[in-house]
Design a protein around this motif. Structure first.
Motif, PDB file in Angstrom:
ATOM      1  N   PRO A  50     -29.830 -10.309 -20.097  1.00 19.18           N
ATOM      2  CA  PRO A  50     -29.176  -9.111 -19.577  1.00 19.18           C
ATOM      3  C   PRO A  50     -28.011  -9.459 -18.653  1.00 19.18           C
ATOM      4  O   PRO A  50     -28.121 -10.351 -17.827  1.00 19.18           O
ATOM      5  CB  PRO A  50     -30.297  -8.405 -18.812  1.00 19.18           C
ATOM      6  CG  PRO A  50     -31.203  -9.515 -18.379  1.00 19.18           C
ATOM      7  CD  PRO A  50     -31.164 -10.517 -19.503  1.00 19.18           C
ATOM      8  N   ARG A  51     -26.907  -8.748 -18.814  1.00 19.74           N
ATOM      9  CA  ARG A  51     -25.739  -8.990 -17.960  1.00 19.74           C
ATOM     10  C   ARG A  51     -25.319  -7.700 -17.255  1.00 19.74           C
ATOM     11  O   ARG A  51     -25.847  -7.354 -16.216  1.00 19.74           O
ATOM     12  CB  ARG A  51     -24.600  -9.593 -18.782  1.00 19.74           C
ATOM     13  CG  ARG A  51     -24.911 -11.037 -19.215  1.00 19.74           C
ATOM     14  CD  ARG A  51     -23.696 -11.726 -19.793  1.00 19.74           C
ATOM     15  NE  ARG A  51     -24.001 -13.098 -20.214  1.00 19.74           N
ATOM     16  CZ  ARG A  51     -23.961 -14.153 -19.404  1.00 19.74           C
ATOM     17  NH1 ARG A  51     -23.608 -13.990 -18.127  1.00 19.74           N
ATOM     18  NH2 ARG A  51     -24.236 -15.352 -19.845  1.00 19.74           N
ATOM     19  N   GLY A  52     -24.390  -6.954 -17.809  1.00 19.92           N
ATOM     20  CA  GLY A  52     -23.936  -5.753 -17.128  1.00 19.92           C
ATOM     21  C   GLY A  52     -24.993  -4.668 -17.096  1.00 19.92           C
ATOM     22  O   GLY A  52     -25.856  -4.581 -17.967  1.00 19.92           O
ATOM     23  N   LEU A  53     -24.924  -3.828 -16.056  1.00 24.24           N
ATOM     24  CA  LEU A  53     -25.832  -2.685 -15.957  1.00 24.24           C
ATOM     25  C   LEU A  53     -25.156  -1.574 -15.187  1.00 24.24           C
ATOM     26  O   LEU A  53     -24.217  -1.804 -14.428  1.00 24.24           O
ATOM     27  CB  LEU A  53     -27.150  -3.069 -15.309  1.00 24.24           C
ATOM     28  CG  LEU A  53     -27.239  -3.234 -13.781  1.00 24.24           C
ATOM     29  CD1 LEU A  53     -28.694  -3.336 -13.356  1.00 24.24           C
ATOM     30  CD2 LEU A  53     -26.453  -4.423 -13.286  1.00 24.24           C
ATOM     31  N   GLN A 104     -30.995   3.856  -2.293  1.00 21.56           N
ATOM     32  CA  GLN A 104     -32.289   3.313  -1.896  1.00 21.56           C
ATOM     33  C   GLN A 104     -32.658   2.020  -2.613  1.00 21.56           C
ATOM     34  O   GLN A 104     -33.497   1.268  -2.129  1.00 21.56           O
ATOM     35  CB  GLN A 104     -33.388   4.362  -2.119  1.00 21.56           C
ATOM     36  CG  GLN A 104     -33.245   5.576  -1.222  1.00 21.56           C
ATOM     37  CD  GLN A 104     -34.387   6.554  -1.392  1.00 21.56           C
ATOM     38  OE1 GLN A 104     -35.425   6.237  -1.963  1.00 21.56           O
ATOM     39  NE2 GLN A 104     -34.210   7.770  -0.888  1.00 21.56           N
ATOM     40  N   HIS A 105     -32.039   1.771  -3.771  1.00 20.76           N
ATOM     41  CA  HIS A 105     -32.377   0.568  -4.519  1.00 20.76           C
ATOM     42  C   HIS A 105     -31.120  -0.104  -5.071  1.00 20.76           C
ATOM     43  O   HIS A 105     -30.106   0.554  -5.348  1.00 20.76           O
ATOM     44  CB  HIS A 105     -33.316   0.884  -5.691  1.00 20.76           C
ATOM     45  CG  HIS A 105     -34.679   1.331  -5.259  1.00 20.76           C
ATOM     46  ND1 HIS A 105     -35.016   2.667  -5.155  1.00 20.76           N
ATOM     47  CD2 HIS A 105     -35.783   0.623  -4.884  1.00 20.76           C
ATOM     48  CE1 HIS A 105     -36.271   2.771  -4.746  1.00 20.76           C
ATOM     49  NE2 HIS A 105     -36.760   1.547  -4.573  1.00 20.76           N
ATOM     50  N   VAL A 106     -31.216  -1.422  -5.217  1.00 21.02           N
ATOM     51  CA  VAL A 106     -30.205  -2.205  -5.902  1.00 21.02           C
ATOM     52  C   VAL A 106     -30.868  -2.831  -7.122  1.00 21.02           C
ATOM     53  O   VAL A 106     -31.968  -3.392  -7.018  1.00 21.02           O
ATOM     54  CB  VAL A 106     -29.622  -3.317  -5.013  1.00 21.02           C
ATOM     55  CG1 VAL A 106     -28.526  -4.081  -5.763  1.00 21.02           C
ATOM     56  CG2 VAL A 106     -29.082  -2.752  -3.717  1.00 21.02           C
ATOM     57  N   TYR A 107     -30.202  -2.736  -8.275  1.00 22.01           N
ATOM     58  CA  TYR A 107     -30.726  -3.316  -9.509  1.00 22.01           C
ATOM     59  C   TYR A 107     -29.890  -4.554  -9.855  1.00 22.01           C
ATOM     60  O   TYR A 107     -28.653  -4.495  -9.839  1.00 22.01           O
ATOM     61  CB  TYR A 107     -30.683  -2.292 -10.635  1.00 22.01           C
ATOM     62  CG  TYR A 107     -31.542  -1.079 -10.326  1.00 22.01           C
ATOM     63  CD1 TYR A 107     -32.893  -1.060 -10.655  1.00 22.01           C
ATOM     64  CD2 TYR A 107     -30.999   0.030  -9.663  1.00 22.01           C
ATOM     65  CE1 TYR A 107     -33.690   0.037 -10.342  1.00 22.01           C
ATOM     66  CE2 TYR A 107     -31.794   1.134  -9.349  1.00 22.01           C
ATOM     67  CZ  TYR A 107     -33.130   1.120  -9.690  1.00 22.01           C
ATOM     68  OH  TYR A 107     -33.920   2.203  -9.363  1.00 22.01           O
ATOM     69  N   VAL A 108     -30.564  -5.659 -10.149  1.00 22.82           N
ATOM     70  CA  VAL A 108     -29.895  -6.947 -10.338  1.00 22.82           C
ATOM     71  C   VAL A 108     -30.344  -7.571 -11.660  1.00 22.82           C
ATOM     72  O   VAL A 108     -31.566  -7.725 -11.893  1.00 22.82           O
ATOM     73  CB  VAL A 108     -30.220  -7.920  -9.181  1.00 22.82           C
ATOM     74  CG1 VAL A 108     -29.488  -9.245  -9.379  1.00 22.82           C
ATOM     75  CG2 VAL A 108     -29.860  -7.302  -7.844  1.00 22.82           C
ATOM     76  N   THR A 109     -29.393  -7.940 -12.522  1.00 23.55           N
ATOM     77  CA  THR A 109     -29.760  -8.600 -13.776  1.00 23.55           C
ATOM     78  C   THR A 109     -29.891 -10.098 -13.565  1.00 23.55           C
ATOM     79  O   THR A 109     -29.162 -10.711 -12.779  1.00 23.55           O
ATOM     80  CB  THR A 109     -28.718  -8.346 -14.882  1.00 23.55           C
ATOM     81  OG1 THR A 109     -27.430  -8.786 -14.437  1.00 23.55           O
ATOM     82  CG2 THR A 109     -28.657  -6.888 -15.252  1.00 23.55           C
ATOM     83  N   ALA A 113     -25.341  -9.396 -12.361  1.00 27.98           N
ATOM     84  CA  ALA A 113     -24.688  -8.128 -12.013  1.00 27.98           C
ATOM     85  C   ALA A 113     -25.582  -7.306 -11.102  1.00 27.98           C
ATOM     86  O   ALA A 113     -26.801  -7.414 -11.143  1.00 27.98           O
ATOM     87  CB  ALA A 113     -24.367  -7.335 -13.279  1.00 27.98           C
ATOM     88  N   ALA A 114     -24.945  -6.466 -10.277  1.00 32.06           N
ATOM     89  CA  ALA A 114     -25.684  -5.614  -9.352  1.00 32.06           C
ATOM     90  C   ALA A 114     -25.150  -4.190  -9.431  1.00 32.06           C
ATOM     91  O   ALA A 114     -23.954  -3.978  -9.647  1.00 32.06           O
ATOM     92  CB  ALA A 114     -25.580  -6.134  -7.924  1.00 32.06           C
TER      93      ALA A 114
END
Length: 563
Positions: free
Chosen positions: A120-123, A88-93, A80-81
């Protein structure tokens, strides 16, 4: 991205374009990495990021060019992203490695990794960008990550196998789908604790909160339904039936549409939140997973997991709200395109009472009256005439009885209303105050009475998207008080008539002298109760106390003295 050179055309909903109305559905297909799953749009709409779950990359799409401009190595099996609100940032599990990768959108590089998570999956990122909430599907927990330090600052126990997280626009609540036990956990993001667990789902997966924060849509992947949670009551208020099992859900930025990806059926279902009904099912996808929209909502980016592409589509037309009373007068917003030069808007055969062309993509329309329950809405413009969708004229609810007609100004008592057409009722209005309801059936609902600052009688009526019902009345009764008694003394043999004077005494249901019930009492008026004293063997003063129908008590400021 493909751009049409055809003349402007009114966008049709749910049918193929006619010869007059050409190019109503522009599409583009963008190849990405293997087994794409998640997609996140940057707030400026210039880039979107796709997790290639079959590789170790994040594909970066330039939305103007309609192509992948680079891929970023983020580690094995990205899932997930989510993009930070400042872009400014992308968070990826990464479920397999128990980590969340942090990507800089300025350099398109991996700049950090948060480890120690469990599958970890969804965020989701909070609206202020300070925290990231991550669903640990292998540990039945949600981790809280500080975006300042890129460290885990808290862990919250939720349901079994959490999958997807959505956060309310005010940032105060997060909703987590727990696929294995059919629940949704509601997290208070201030205390980082679960405040309630909503039950009754079937393998819930995708969750999304509406842009106004009023509702949460939950995809029941084990059934052909989407459930709707009220964020006011934290209860399921509606269930929408689809043609196939939905997996992911997304809301348009303006809140007028909700999209449900039906992965197994290769289609996308379009829901109108104003009535929670399905307005269209769009085919032609290959195992569609997540959907992102441009900031203006004009285009959909649909991840086709099955053929390693992202499918770009124009948003469907919408009518919001798409229902109202038969008397007309409802102001609706119609979204589509080609509206410049609009000459007529019709609801069935009747012309709209009035309309205004806001832009090429937006009309504001006032509905005419109607006899039929459902009518097609057509727009005539320079490109021709097209059916935009349907408007549903609803007969209004009717209230027959209210179980209790009065109560304390403190409120809190539960009323039962009977009548008919209660399905779809969201509130009961007490004067000007709205109170959420629990609809038990089409003929019965319950509501908790809100408090009132004044003792008064107010109209009570139901409120739904289709309009309001007839009204009955409810009387708020102030707190009973005894200001004086007369006489203040009498013989020990009792049987003396004593008047209690005060306010709001019409609710008195009992009187005691020193704890002994009066031989009799009679409510003479709201300011006077007549009593007969009981006998006693002991002379002296005793307390005089009245009990009311609300359970409250009122005491005399002076005792009654037995002589």
């Amino acid at each position: 991205m493909f751009v049409s050179n055809a003349p402007p055309a009114v966008q049709e909903l749910g049918s193929s374009p006619s010869a007059v109305l050409s190019a109503v559905a522009e599409t583009d297909t963008i190849p990405v990495g293997p087994a794409p799953h998640s997609i996140a749009m940057r707030p400026d709409g210039l880039r979107c990021y796709v997790t290639d779950s079959g590789a170790d990359t994040l594909s970066v799409i330039d939305t103007a060019a309609g192509a992948v401009v680079t891929t970023i190595g983020v580690g094995t099996g990205p899932w997930a992203a989510a993009v930070a609100p400042d872009g400014q940032h992308v968070y990826v599990t990464r479920p397999d490695s128990g980590a969340v990768g942090v990507v800089s959108t300025a350099t398109d590089t991996l700049v950090g990794t948060v480890s120690g998570l469990t599958a970890p999956r969804g965020l989701a990122v909070t609206p202020d960008g300070a925290q990231v909430y991550v669903a640990n599907s292998g540990a039945n927990t949600v981790s809280v990550i500080s975006t300042a330090t890129h460290t885990v600052t808290g862990t919250i126990t939720v349901g079994n196998s959490p999958q997807v997280i959505t956060i309310r626009p005010d940032g105060l609540r997060a909703y987590v789908s727990n696929s294995a036990d059919g629940t949704v956990s509601v997290i208070n993001t201030v205390s980082n604790a679960v405040v309630t667990t909503v039950t009754g789902f079937n393998a819930p997966w995708g969750v999304v909160v509406s842009p106004d924060g009023a509702q949460v849509y939950v995809a029941n992947s084990g059934a052909n339904t989407v459930s709707v949670i009220s964020t006011t009551t934290q209860t399921v208020t509606d269930t929408i039936t689809l043609a196939s099992s939905p997996v992911h859900v997304t809301a348009s930025p303006d809140g007028t549409l909700v999209y449900a990806s039906m992965t197994g059926a290769g289609s996308l279902t379009v829901i109108n939140p104003s009535s929670n009904n399905v307005t269209e099912t769009i085919p032609g996808f290959v195992e569609p997973h997540e959907v992102a929209t441009t900031p203006d909502g004009g285009y959909l980016y649909v991840v086709d997991h099955g053929d390693n592409t992202v499918d770009v589509r124009r948003r469907p037309a919408s009518i919001s709200p798409n229902n109202g009373p038969r008397g007309g007068g409802t102001t609706v917003i119609i979204k589509g395109r080609g509206f410049l030069g609009t000459t007529a808007v019709r609801f069935g055969v009747r012309k709209a009472s009035s309309f205004s062309v806001v832009s090429d993509t937006t009309l504001t329309v006032v509905t005419p009256s109607a006899i039929r329950s459902a009518v097609p809405v057509t727009v005539t413009a320079s490109g021709g005439t097209a059916i935009i969708g349907h408007f549903y004229y609803r007969r209004l609810p009717v209230v027959n009885t209210v179980s209790v007609s009065s109560g304390s100004t403190n409120g809190g008592n539960v009323l039962t209303l009977t009548g008919f057409r209660f399905v779809g009722v969201e509130y009961v209005r007490f004067g000007t105050v709205l109170a959420p309801v629990t609809v038990l059936s089409d003929t019965e609902l319950t509501v908790t009475v809100p408090p009132s600052a004044l003792a008064r009688t107010v109209p009570v009526y139901t409120v739904s998207v289709g309009g309001v019902s007839n009204s009955l009345s409810y009387t708020y009764i102030g707190t009973a008080t005894i200001t004086s008694i007369s006489p203040t003394s009498g013989p020990r043999t009792g049987s003396r008539i004593v008047n209690l004077n005060g306010t709001f005494l019409s609710q008195v249901t009992g009187v005691t002298y020193g704890g002994v019930p009066a031989l009799s009492f009679k409510v003479m008026s709201p300011i006077k109760v007549q009593t007969v004293t009981p006998p006693t063997s002991t002379p002296g003063p005793v307390a005089v106390v009245a009990t009311t129908s609300t359970g409250a008590t009122a005491s005399s400021p002076v005792p009654y003295t037995y002589t």
